[in-house]
Design an enzyme around this catalytic site. Sequence first.
Site, PDB file in Angstrom:
ATOM      1  N   ARG A  88      36.613   9.294  63.011  1.00 29.79           N
ATOM      2  CA  ARG A  88      36.574  10.479  62.335  1.00 29.79           C
ATOM      3  C   ARG A  88      35.369  10.520  61.564  1.00 29.79           C
ATOM      4  O   ARG A  88      35.098  11.382  60.574  1.00 29.79           O
ATOM      5  CB  ARG A  88      37.636  10.804  61.361  1.00 29.79           C
ATOM      6  CG  ARG A  88      39.132  10.915  62.028  1.00 29.79           C
ATOM      7  CD  ARG A  88      40.062  11.561  61.020  1.00 29.79           C
ATOM      8  NE  ARG A  88      41.407  11.691  61.567  1.00 29.79           N
ATOM      9  CZ  ARG A  88      42.267  10.814  61.576  1.00 29.79           C
ATOM     10  NH1 ARG A  88      42.194   9.898  60.587  1.00 29.79           N
ATOM     11  NH2 ARG A  88      43.496  10.937  61.994  1.00 29.79           N
ATOM     12  N   LYS A  99      22.823  18.385  65.427  1.00 28.35           N
ATOM     13  CA  LYS A  99      23.748  18.935  66.663  1.00 28.35           C
ATOM     14  C   LYS A  99      23.901  17.632  67.575  1.00 28.35           C
ATOM     15  O   LYS A  99      23.058  17.147  67.907  1.00 28.35           O
ATOM     16  CB  LYS A  99      22.911  19.976  67.545  1.00 28.35           C
ATOM     17  CG  LYS A  99      22.943  21.287  66.941  1.00 28.35           C
ATOM     18  CD  LYS A  99      22.449  22.315  68.049  1.00 28.35           C
ATOM     19  CE  LYS A  99      22.753  23.660  67.400  1.00 28.35           C
ATOM     20  NZ  LYS A  99      22.052  24.686  68.512  1.00 28.35           N
ATOM     21  N   GLU A 141       9.087  22.352  73.804  1.00 29.52           N
ATOM     22  CA  GLU A 141       9.875  22.704  72.678  1.00 29.52           C
ATOM     23  C   GLU A 141       8.546  22.767  71.732  1.00 29.52           C
ATOM     24  O   GLU A 141       8.949  23.500  70.464  1.00 29.52           O
ATOM     25  CB  GLU A 141      10.999  21.574  72.333  1.00 29.52           C
ATOM     26  CG  GLU A 141      11.792  21.663  73.208  1.00 29.52           C
ATOM     27  CD  GLU A 141      12.965  22.653  72.955  1.00 29.52           C
ATOM     28  OE1 GLU A 141      13.040  23.361  72.213  1.00 29.52           O
ATOM     29  OE2 GLU A 141      14.020  22.786  73.774  1.00 29.52           O
ATOM     30  N   LYS A 156      11.297  23.212  62.605  1.00 31.83           N
ATOM     31  CA  LYS A 156      12.789  23.197  62.671  1.00 31.83           C
ATOM     32  C   LYS A 156      13.705  22.752  61.421  1.00 31.83           C
ATOM     33  O   LYS A 156      14.763  23.522  61.321  1.00 31.83           O
ATOM     34  CB  LYS A 156      13.035  22.079  63.811  1.00 31.83           C
ATOM     35  CG  LYS A 156      14.565  22.139  64.091  1.00 31.83           C
ATOM     36  CD  LYS A 156      14.773  21.250  65.477  1.00 31.83           C
ATOM     37  CE  LYS A 156      16.399  21.638  65.942  1.00 31.83           C
ATOM     38  NZ  LYS A 156      16.788  20.969  66.910  1.00 31.83           N
ATOM     39  N   GLU A 183      24.574  27.051  62.420  1.00 36.83           N
ATOM     40  CA  GLU A 183      24.137  28.075  63.321  1.00 36.83           C
ATOM     41  C   GLU A 183      24.853  29.360  63.257  1.00 36.83           C
ATOM     42  O   GLU A 183      25.692  30.043  64.348  1.00 36.83           O
ATOM     43  CB  GLU A 183      24.094  27.592  64.723  1.00 36.83           C
ATOM     44  CG  GLU A 183      23.247  28.410  65.660  1.00 36.83           C
ATOM     45  CD  GLU A 183      23.253  27.497  67.028  1.00 36.83           C
ATOM     46  OE1 GLU A 183      23.945  26.628  67.339  1.00 36.83           O
ATOM     47  OE2 GLU A 183      22.323  27.750  67.724  1.00 36.83           O
ATOM     48  N   ARG A 219      19.307  30.150  62.533  1.00 33.82           N
ATOM     49  CA  ARG A 219      18.978  29.000  63.394  1.00 33.82           C
ATOM     50  C   ARG A 219      19.046  29.349  65.141  1.00 33.82           C
ATOM     51  O   ARG A 219      18.403  28.645  65.624  1.00 33.82           O
ATOM     52  CB  ARG A 219      20.199  28.031  63.297  1.00 33.82           C
ATOM     53  CG  ARG A 219      20.053  26.700  63.853  1.00 33.82           C
ATOM     54  CD  ARG A 219      20.830  25.404  63.363  1.00 33.82           C
ATOM     55  NE  ARG A 219      20.852  24.308  64.491  1.00 33.82           N
ATOM     56  CZ  ARG A 219      21.144  23.146  64.020  1.00 33.82           C
ATOM     57  NH1 ARG A 219      21.651  23.056  62.688  1.00 33.82           N
ATOM     58  NH2 ARG A 219      20.939  22.068  64.572  1.00 33.82           N
ATOM     59  N   ASN A 249      16.706  28.758  69.575  1.00 32.18           N
ATOM     60  CA  ASN A 249      17.300  28.961  71.070  1.00 32.18           C
ATOM     61  C   ASN A 249      16.288  30.007  72.005  1.00 32.18           C
ATOM     62  O   ASN A 249      16.725  30.229  72.976  1.00 32.18           O
ATOM     63  CB  ASN A 249      18.879  29.557  71.082  1.00 32.18           C
ATOM     64  CG  ASN A 249      19.978  28.466  70.241  1.00 32.18           C
ATOM     65  OD1 ASN A 249      19.722  27.323  70.678  1.00 32.18           O
ATOM     66  ND2 ASN A 249      20.597  28.947  69.713  1.00 32.18           N
ATOM     67  N   HIS A 295      16.287  29.392  75.570  1.00 29.10           N
ATOM     68  CA  HIS A 295      17.758  28.511  75.901  1.00 29.10           C
ATOM     69  C   HIS A 295      18.705  29.189  76.661  1.00 29.10           C
ATOM     70  O   HIS A 295      19.346  28.507  77.313  1.00 29.10           O
ATOM     71  CB  HIS A 295      18.103  27.913  74.544  1.00 29.10           C
ATOM     72  CG  HIS A 295      17.172  26.686  74.316  1.00 29.10           C
ATOM     73  ND1 HIS A 295      15.944  26.948  73.885  1.00 29.10           N
ATOM     74  CD2 HIS A 295      17.441  25.436  74.215  1.00 29.10           C
ATOM     75  CE1 HIS A 295      15.538  25.635  73.533  1.00 29.10           C
ATOM     76  NE2 HIS A 295      16.158  24.663  73.800  1.00 29.10           N
ATOM     77  N   HIS A 311      19.485  27.401  79.791  1.00 34.77           N
ATOM     78  CA  HIS A 311      20.838  26.594  80.292  1.00 34.77           C
ATOM     79  C   HIS A 311      21.464  27.183  81.482  1.00 34.77           C
ATOM     80  O   HIS A 311      22.092  26.444  82.049  1.00 34.77           O
ATOM     81  CB  HIS A 311      21.968  26.808  79.011  1.00 34.77           C
ATOM     82  CG  HIS A 311      21.547  26.259  77.653  1.00 34.77           C
ATOM     83  ND1 HIS A 311      22.086  26.738  76.528  1.00 34.77           N
ATOM     84  CD2 HIS A 311      20.734  25.101  77.408  1.00 34.77           C
ATOM     85  CE1 HIS A 311      21.940  25.615  75.704  1.00 34.77           C
ATOM     86  NE2 HIS A 311      20.894  24.797  76.221  1.00 34.77           N
ATOM     87  N   HIS A 333      15.272  19.440  80.921  1.00 35.59           N
ATOM     88  CA  HIS A 333      15.766  20.492  79.766  1.00 35.59           C
ATOM     89  C   HIS A 333      14.423  20.993  79.430  1.00 35.59           C
ATOM     90  O   HIS A 333      14.398  22.518  79.378  1.00 35.59           O
ATOM     91  CB  HIS A 333      16.347  19.796  78.661  1.00 35.59           C
ATOM     92  CG  HIS A 333      16.723  20.742  77.372  1.00 35.59           C
ATOM     93  ND1 HIS A 333      17.611  21.785  77.590  1.00 35.59           N
ATOM     94  CD2 HIS A 333      16.184  20.816  76.107  1.00 35.59           C
ATOM     95  CE1 HIS A 333      17.675  22.583  76.620  1.00 35.59           C
ATOM     96  NE2 HIS A 333      16.805  22.160  75.654  1.00 35.59           N
TER      97      HIS A 333
END
Lengths: 361, 361
Positions: A120, A142, A184, A226, A236, A240, A244, A247, A251, A264
């Site tokens: 956890r 993330k 990026e 960032k 997000e 935020r 993206n 993206h 994606h 990527h």
Amino acid sequence: MQTVRVALGERGYPIHIGAGLLDRADLLAPLLPQPRVAVVTSATVAPLYLDRLARALAGAGVACVPIVLPDGEAHKDWATLNGVFGALLERRCDRGTTLVALGGGVVGDLAGFAAATYQRGVPFVQVPTTLLAQVDSSVGGKTAINHPLGKNMIGAFHQPRAVLADMDTLATLPPAELRAGLAEVIKHGAIRDAPFFDWLEANLDALLGLDRNALAHAVKRSVEIKAAVVALDERETGPRALLNFGHTFGHAIEAGLGYGAWLHGEAVAAGMVMAAELSVRLGTLERTAADRLRRLLERAGLPVAGPALGPERYLDLMAVDKKAEAGRIRFILLDRLGEARIAGSVPADALRATLTACSGK
Amino acid sequence: MQTVRVALGERGYPIHIGAGLLDRADLLAPLLPQPRVAVVTSATVAPLYLDRLARALAGAGVACVPIVLPDGEAHKDWATLNGVFGALLERRCDRGTTLVALGGGVVGDLAGFAAATYQRGVPFVQVPTTLLAQVDSSVGGKTAINHPLGKNMIGAFHQPRAVLADMDTLATLPPAELRAGLAEVIKHGAIRDAPFFDWLEANLDALLGLDRNALAHAVKRSVEIKAAVVALDERETGPRALLNFGHTFGHAIEAGLGYGAWLHGEAVAAGMVMAAELSVRLGTLERTAADRLRRLLERAGLPVAGPALGPERYLDLMAVDKKAEAGRIRFILLDRLGEARIAGSVPADALRATLTACSGK
């Protein structure tokens, strides 16, 4: 060494940028609840940098459990993650063991998710060794693994205690990965900082030539941009999403070709061209600005068109993108270079026209 | 209906306790960001209560994606979790879809971990249908799945938005599961509330006879005690460990026999007898108090000795328990009924003597 601080209250942390940081166990030791870490790395990075980091840690009295993963996005999956859990349990690592990610984005995302969920949650440190990981994935907390039905679909927000971005590690980076990282970097200029975009146009050749000072500046400014956005919106729910930019399309490219076919950053580069084209078609961005973005990406050796999947396949792929809201697709558009905006909805015809114009036949 | 509030600031939530709550979609609808939920339930519970809940939700305009899991602790694993992710992705559930756990502790733990990690976190509601889940696992935000090398080794803290504990569902509970739930109820009295322990001695027969008022009181008082401890220490860095009374031994029993051989509550019952015996041997608890605890558990039809694994096997199993710190085993001891304490270390000989005295030959 320069340090950027991510302002997230009790979850805030420093990002150190400079040369020789792999030897600086003194930056890590004070953060560890217990003099033991598990270093998660990849088969490519381990022979290059694992011994150096482990020796530095040993010098500071910190024991090191190495966990070496197979390489590549295709292994950012449950099977690999479960291997990490197995290794941690076999070595009786407990809640006080810090996980250190030494590698690129795949290692960082997967090790971060392992740190978020092992017993956890255990402490986490990022030592990114690719430009992409240094300017993007190692900042913001993330973490994720992929699901066969979608990229990064399983994950958590889990902030590291520190990030060490060592410029030395970029010397061994394959040129294609350097270029993917630059995608990026260029994104950060495009969405948030027009002078930085200008600087990138002026200094792209120095960056491609691995000029240390130029790289350190690009990493620092990217990380500052960032970190500022993340500090506004850790989970997000709002701004935020600006990060993206490119993206949603990117994606779709990655999922459509199968993870790992394109890097990527390559998919994001083509995705940014698409998002800029969509912005032009919707009348928010001038054509000349979209052209500047395309040219800079092209000079960086990045793709400026998507693969020929066909518009409908793109639409299918984007509808399961996790940035969708209540079944709707959300896009980041540009108003001008340095200024991005979240669009709640986009007319389907403009989207189809963009996909047709910006992907292979 | 009575309501207990868990005081965790912006992550605080209500626990509603009473009859007929499965029909009360009005308690849930205002909490949902989107009029759609995914109800995760088990093959046993689905035919009993799924339609009733889905009808109530439909009446409030809320659509329901049912996800039915195979039954039992043996399925609290990655394969089952991945099936949940697959179902959510196939139905295009997004970050605004709320996951509702309808079932016992396995369903709640697994669905909660799915909610914690699907697309990096979606809202979550607990509708526990077993006494154990109502008094224990649905409160406090712990979610997890098992790893072959250890129980609950992979998980997250993820608080629900609400808990609905419907006393009606206890009518269909197998008697062994009712007794297993009583183990945790008795634990709450033993560690924190001597008058409640007295009340349990006086009212055990009513509880075993499914007296609604007695059950509702036992659930409410248990939940109050657990919520108070959780509010002190959400992430289990301190006093929350008191709730693990009996669990270090109990987890060893479950792992040693294989998950599912004993019910969790049965393992905890034997574990509490062991922890009380250890407390007596270390001179912190009077023998008469330990005897009262053992007799109450015995009257509830619960095991008061562990299986014959042998002391060394127990020690091996306990060393990988996640409550261990830096390789050390941590125990919860009793000073008296109603007062527990965390012991940083315990002499190995007292531990071995306890294991020999309290487990089968």
